[in-house]
Every structure is written in structure tokens, then in C-alpha cells.
Design a protein around this motif. Structure first.
Motif: not given
Length: 704
Positions: A489, A531, A534, A539-540, A542, A565, A571-573, A602
Motif C-alpha cells: 500500500g 482514490c 489508487a 487491486d491488491n 491499498w 471511492s 476495502s482498498r481505502l 479499513r
């Protein structure tokens, strides 16, 4: 008087006339000699002669002209043919009663002509009797007075109108002639000045009024003759004037005098007591604080200016700017009524301090105090301590015991400033500085404070322009998995290049943005930009975004995150917050965190271990990551205490299912130690400095 018809007949020459038919009305007959009499009165006006029953026997040409009837239409009729609605039957009954008693009656009469028009006549009716007193008829002589009556009616209407105006005038009116005699005094004037009715019996003069007023103390103390003489002297000048005075009973009067062309004059007295009270109230509201009753900032500065003007050579003047330390928290937690009660209680305590001058409420939780001519700096410091001591004692508000405390900023004239406004600014600057260092204390103004304040103002103004013109940019610092050393990330870090100062650290401008109210706009921009960037990564990977306490506790955060987003999975934030968010409003923070968790975002608690670090936060809030502050990572080889705390945080995170993230990793030795201790993720210069978006994309691609 009654006319003797036979006597008139003897004194006139007989005139031969043809015999009248019996069926015609009885005209004036020469047989009883009235023709000569009629000729004699022909030119006196409108003349008519009737018989005893009131039937018209004779009318002259003027009568015909005014009535607009033909003679033939009048002869044989009664005067009722001319009757107008002006007079009632009782009016005419009274007329004939007078005639029966006195033989003569006179009165103004309104007649109605044939065309319906009305005209007024001055009427004299006299009886006509025979030698034995028997009633033979009536002689009526009328003079046209229509014009005069019209003028009289007009004058009467004007008089009534004037009287109505005088009596409805909102004050008292008195008019005097050229000899100072009263010719008019309305009822309001008499009530307003409490004049007795007997004062106006006879030809009351201005001097009598003055003397009456002087004797009852209306003009204050003094010799009555002198007071009267003085006022008569002013009145004799006959010049327009206007002034106000207060009566002994407290009534305020506005008095206006206006000279008249013929030598007299008119005075008007208006009760302005309500206006005076309103003016006093407005003046008080304009210069006093409505809550505490203390002078406000406007009056405080006036008094400060006055005190500076009267400052003697070698003397000092200290201006104390006082702020309550915990007022905002009290207001937010206990409510505004409690806050207001504390402000009033604090005002009372400060007003009772000895040696203070012009204690004022400047606004919000700030008060101002002027200390005039202290003997030394030690005296000024003693006053500062006394102010802090007065506010240190808890306040008893209803059933609550509330501790507020206070801080003081002090500026001294003439050294710190020579005018009130600048002295005030400097004292406020000293207060700001004192609060930033430590509350519950006092501090003196220094010139460097002003320079720092100016620098802050420059940044605040620059932030406004930067927001309007999108002058910010984001750099990204990679966060790696400690075991694989691969990027998992990136943390988005805001950068701002000021046109004059160059790069301004976020640690410097973010607190100013919070104070200036810009932080929500900046925070929303960061969310959208991070966002958007990103969404271009795998996708993996964050992205972590720092959220300030002000933005987090604001009403729009959840919607801002949803909107930002839309182009990526929530889920990536990762949202990074500090413990200050939890301290400010625990309930609101819990609600917001739960909402975000349900959406899939998260949460990381940032700089863990540097604040209160209550373990109850980790138990109560749904955190996904714990970020270990760089102070526990730097000098890792030398500090056993830091190592112990760091290992405890890593283990705590593991036990609670939270990912541990170490910040500030700069050396391989630090990295190795963290790896051996079980830290999951790390970031720092060892892996990469914060870099622009294009560079981080390349770095991520290489890491993959």
C-alpha cells in the motif's frame, strides 16, 4: 314694533286700480294704504308682505330675483315655498311665539330657491296691526348674507380643524401674542406640565407661567426672580430654539419655540421619556455585553484610548487579555446554558479583582482588563497571577462543579504599542502564544510573537488561494510487507508549494487550516485525489489517507468517502486517525467508525503510543491497523525502553487481530529488528521517500 296700517293709509295718496276678481289672491290693496309703505321699503332688500295667515300679498323685485320664482308663483303662497332643511318646525314655532310677544323677530334664515340652490338671508319680520291692535299681516325684510355666512362657515370649519389639530398634536402647544399673553394652551400641555386650571383664569401671561414653574422648582434651585428674568430675556429675542430638559418628576421634554410674523410665538413641549430610555438602552447595548453586563470591546477600546491619553510621563499601562482555558469543551459537553453561566460567574470574579479598570468582555470566552499606572513589571505580573488565581477555583453551576481555568496575555504601553488598537492586538497575540505553550499561565508580548502571527496569517491567506486554484498535490510513500519487502500500500501525503515560501510542511499548515475552517475542503480534495490515483494501481494495493479530527467529526465525512471511492473498492481505502479524534467525542467517533466499517473501509490508529494510548480505545473501536510512531523505531539499537514498548504494541496488535505498521524505518538494522519482532508492515526512507504519483506507479509496477 308693530306697524299701524290705517296710519300708513292716511299718509298716502289713494291710487285708482281696477277691481280684482274675488277668485284671485288678495293682493296688496290701496284701500288700506300699504302700497306707499311697500314703495318706501322697496330698496331695503328682499321685501314681502303677508296677511295674518302668512299668505304672501306682495314681493318686490329683489325677492323675485333671489328666489328665482315668478311673482305669480309666489303671490298667495306662504314662505314655506322657500323652506330649506336647515330649520326645523320648532325653529319657526319659536319665531311666531316671539312675534306674538314682541312684534319683531330677527334671525339668519337659509332659503331654498326654485332651482334648488340655497341662500342665506338676514331676516326681520314685523307684525302689521290695525288701529285696534288686530293683526293684519306681516312685513318681512331680508338682506342677502350668503357670502358672509359662507365665510363664517369656512372660518368655523377652519377653527374646528385647527382645534382638532391642536388637541391631537402629540405634545403640548402654547401660543402667545406679541404682548406675551396666552391665546392658546391645549389640554396635553396642561397635563404634561401639570398646570392647574385656575392658572389660566383671566389673561395669563408668559411671566406668570415662568413664575409658577420657578416657584415649584421646575427650573431647579435658584432665586425665583432671577430665574424668571433670565427666561423672559431669552423669550424677548423671538428666535427659533430647540432644547431638551428633564422635569423634577423625571419626565424628559423636548421644547421647541417658533416666532410668529405678528410678534407672538408658539412653543411645543413633547414628552421624549420613552425615546430617552430607548436611546439609553441602545447606547448600553452598543457598548455593553448583553450576557455579562460588562463593557464590550468597543467601550473597552474607548477607555483604553482615554487611559493612554492621560498616561503621565514615565508611567505604564498594562492591558491583560484573558481567555478561559476549557470553555469550548465545557460548552460542547455541558451545553450552552452552563457555558453562559460560567461566563457570567467569571465576569463577576474578574470585576471584583482589586486594581483593575474597565473589565470587559471582548467576545467568546475572552475578557479584557486595563491596569492603569502599575509601579513595576512585578505589579503587572502580580495582576496576571491574581487573574489566573481568580479563575482557577472551580465554578459551582447548579449541581455541577466545573473547572475552567484561565490564561492571560499581557501587553504594556508605551513599550509594546502606543495606541489602544495595537496594544489590544499584541495582548491577544501574547494570549494565543501562552495558550499554545501551556494553559493556566500568563505571558508578556514579544515582538517575535507578532512576526509568527503574521506568518500564520500569510499561510492562511495562501491556503484560501490554494484551495480555490487547486495548488496542492499528493505524494505517496510506499508501505511494504516486512517479510516479502513488497509494496502492499501507499500513504497519501499532501504537499503545498507556497509561491513565496516554497514547500510548506503539512505539520505547519494543517493546524492553521483547521483553525481557519479550511480543513474539510482540503480533506475532501485529498480523499478524491488519492482514490482517483489508487484506482490506477493493481487491486491488491491499498491507499492510506490521514483524516484530521475536525474532518472526522464533521457531518459530511461518510458521504465524502462514498463519493470519492466510486472508482475503487472501499476495502482498498485505509483511513488513518489519531487518538485526539477519540478523545474529543467518543460517542460520535464510535458511530462514524462503525458506519465506515460497514461500508468496507479499513481504519488505522496513527502515532500509537504518543498520546494517552488508552487500551480501552483498542477494545472499543474497530481498528484494522496500529501504526507504531517513529519515536519507537529510531535509535532502535540503543533504547531498551523503546524496544520493550515497540514489542508490546506489535504483540498487542497481533493478539487483537490488528496489523502492526512501523513508521520511520531508515536503516537495515531497524528493518531487521522489526522483522525479528514480528512487525507486519513498515514504511520509511529505507524503502522510499514520498514521491509523486507517476513515480509511485512505476515503483509499484517494479515491486509486482
Amino acid at each position: 314694533m308693530a306697524y299701524n296700517v290705517e296710519g300708513l293709509a292716511k299718509s298716502s295718496k289713494p291710487v285708482k286700480r281696477p277691481r280684482q276678481k274675488a277668485s284671485k289672491p288678495p293682493y296688496l290693496s290701496t284701500s288700506w294704504g300699504a302700497a306707499a309703505f311697500a314703495a318706501a321699503v322697496e330698496h331695503l332688500g328682499m321685501v314681502s308682505i303677508t296677511d295674518a295667515s302668512g299668505r304672501i300679498l306682495h314681493v318686490n323685485d329683489e325677492f323675485v330675483r333671489q328666489s328665482k320664482y315668478d311673482r305669480d308663483e309666489l303671490i298667495g303662497q306662504t314662505h314655506a315655498i322657500l323652506k330649506s332643511p336647515q330649520h326645523t318646525s320648532e325653529f319657526w314655532a319659536d319665531a311666531f311665539m316671539v312675534l306674538a310677544e314682541r312684534d319683531v323677530w330677527r334671525s339668519p334664515v337659509m332659503n331654498r330657491a326654485k332651482d334648488g340652490s340655497f341662500y342665506w338671508v338676514d331676516t326681520i319680520i314685523s307684525t302689521m296691526r290695525g288701529p285696534k291692535g288686530a293683526l293684519k299681516g306681516y312685513l318681512s325684510i331680508q338682506i342677502d348674507i350668503t357670502t358672509a355666512v359662507g365665510r363664517h362657515v369656512e372660518l368655523q370649519e377652519r377653527t374646528e380643524l385647527l382645534q382638532a389639530v391642536v388637541e391631537t398634536f402629540p405634545g403640548g402647544l402654547t401660543a402667545f401674542d406679541k404682548n406675551n399673553r396666552i391665546i392658546l394652551c391645549n389640554k396635553k400641555q396642561r397635563r404634561l406640565l401639570e398646570y392647574p386650571d385656575e392658572l389660566f383664569e383671566g389673561n395669563t401671561t408668559l411671566e406668570q407661567l415662568y413664575r409658577f414653574n420657578a416657584e415649584r422648582g421646575e427650573y431647579g434651585p435658584g432665586n425665583v426672580d432671577d430665574l424668571v428674568r433670565e427666561r423672559l430675556g431669552r423669550a424677548s429675542k423671538r428666535v427659533a430654539h430647540s432644547f431638551e430638559r428633564q422635569r423634577p418628576n423625571g419626565t424628559y421634554l423636548e421644547i421647541r419655540g417658533t416666532p410668529l410674523a405678528h410678534g407672538g410665538f408658539v412653543t411645543a413641549h413633547i414628552d421624549i421619556s420613552d425615546r430617552k430610555r430607548d436611546q439609553e438602552m441602545i447606547g448600553r447595548l452598543a457598548n455593553h455585553d448583553a450576557l455579562t453586563g460588562l463593557p464590550n470591546r468597543t467601550l473597552f477600546l474607548k477607555r483604553a484610548r482615554s487611559a493612554l491619553e492621560h498616561l503621565g510621563h514615565g508611567e505604564m499601562l498594562a492591558l491583560h487579555c484573558v481567555g478561559l482555558d476549557r470553555f469550548k469543551i465545557i460548552n460542547d459537553t455541558l451545553g450552552h446554558p452552563t457555558g453562559d453561566a460560567i461566563l457570567k460567574a467569571a465576569a463577576q470574579r474578574l470585576a471584583n479583582l482589586p486594581g483593575t479598570h474597565a473589565v470587559s468582555r471582548l467576545g467568546g470566552d475572552e475578557f479584557g482588563i486595563i491596569q492603569v499606572a502599575p509601579n513595576s513589571i512585578e505589579d503587572v505580573a502580580a495582576m496576571g497571577k491574581a487573574i489566573i488565581g481568580a479563575l482557577a477555583e472551580p465554578f459551582e453551576i447548579g449541581s455541577e462543579t466545573v473547572a475552567a481555568g484561565g490564561s492571560v496575555g499581557i501587553a504594556i504601553a508605551p513599550g509594546d504599542a502606543s495606541n489602544a488598537e495595537q496594544l489590544m492586538v499584541n495582548a491577544d497575540t501574547a494570549l494565543y502564544r501562552t495558550k499554545s505553550i501551556g494553559r493556566g499561565s500568563f505571558g508578556f508580548f514579544e515582538q517575535t510573537m507578532h512576526e509568527r502571527l503574521q506568518a500564520r496569517h500569510t499561510i492562511a491567506m495562501g491556503l484560501r488561494e490554494a484551495i480555490a486554484n487547486s495548488k496542492f498535490e499528493l505524494h505517496y510513500q510506499p508501505i511494504v510487507n516486512v517479510n516479502s519487502r513488497r509494496i502492499v500500500g501507499c500513504e497519501a501525503l499532501i504537499r503545498w508549494y507556497h509561491p513565496k515560501r516554497g514547500l510548506v510542511p503539512a505539520s505547519e499548515f494543517i493546524p492553521i487550516a483547521e483553525e481557519a475552517g479550511y480543513i474539510e475542503q482540503i480533506g475532501e480534495w485529498v480523499l478524491k485525489s488519492a482514490c482517483a490515483e489508487a484506482s490506477r494501481w493493481p487491486d491488491n494495493i491499498w491507499v492510506a489517507v490521514n483524516v484530521s479530527a475536525v474532518q472526522f467529526l464533521g457531518p459530511n465525512l461518510v458521504q465524502q468517502i462514498v463519493d470519492a471511492s466510486r472508482s475503487m473498492s472501499l476495502s482498498r481505502l485505509v483511513l488513518e486517525i489519531t487518538e485526539s479524534v477519540l478523545i474529543k467525542d467518543r460517542d460520535l467517533a464510535t458511530t462514524t467508525l462503525n458506519q465506515l466499517k460497514k461500508l468496507g473501509a479499513r481504519i488505522a490508529i496513527d502515532d500509537f503510543g504518543t498520546g494517552f494510548s488508552s487500551l480501552s480505545y483498542l477494545q472499543s473501536f474497530p481498528f484494522d491497523k496500529i501504526k507504531i510512531d517513529r519515536s519507537f523505531v529510531s535509535d532502535i539499537s540503543n533504547q531498551k525502553r523503546s524496544a520493550t514498548l515497540r514489542r508490546s504494541i506489535i504483540q498487542l496488535g497481533y493478539n487483537l487481530g490488528m496489523t502492526s505498521v512501523a513508521e520511520g524505518v531508515e536503516t537495515e538494522a531497524q528493518y531487521a529488528k522489526l522483522r525479528s519482532e514480528g512487525c507486519v508492515e513498515a514504511q520509511g526512507f529505507l524503502f522510499s521517500r514520498p514521491i509523486p504519483a507517476a513515480a509511485v506507479r512505476a515503483l509499484i509496477a517494479k515491486s509486482q
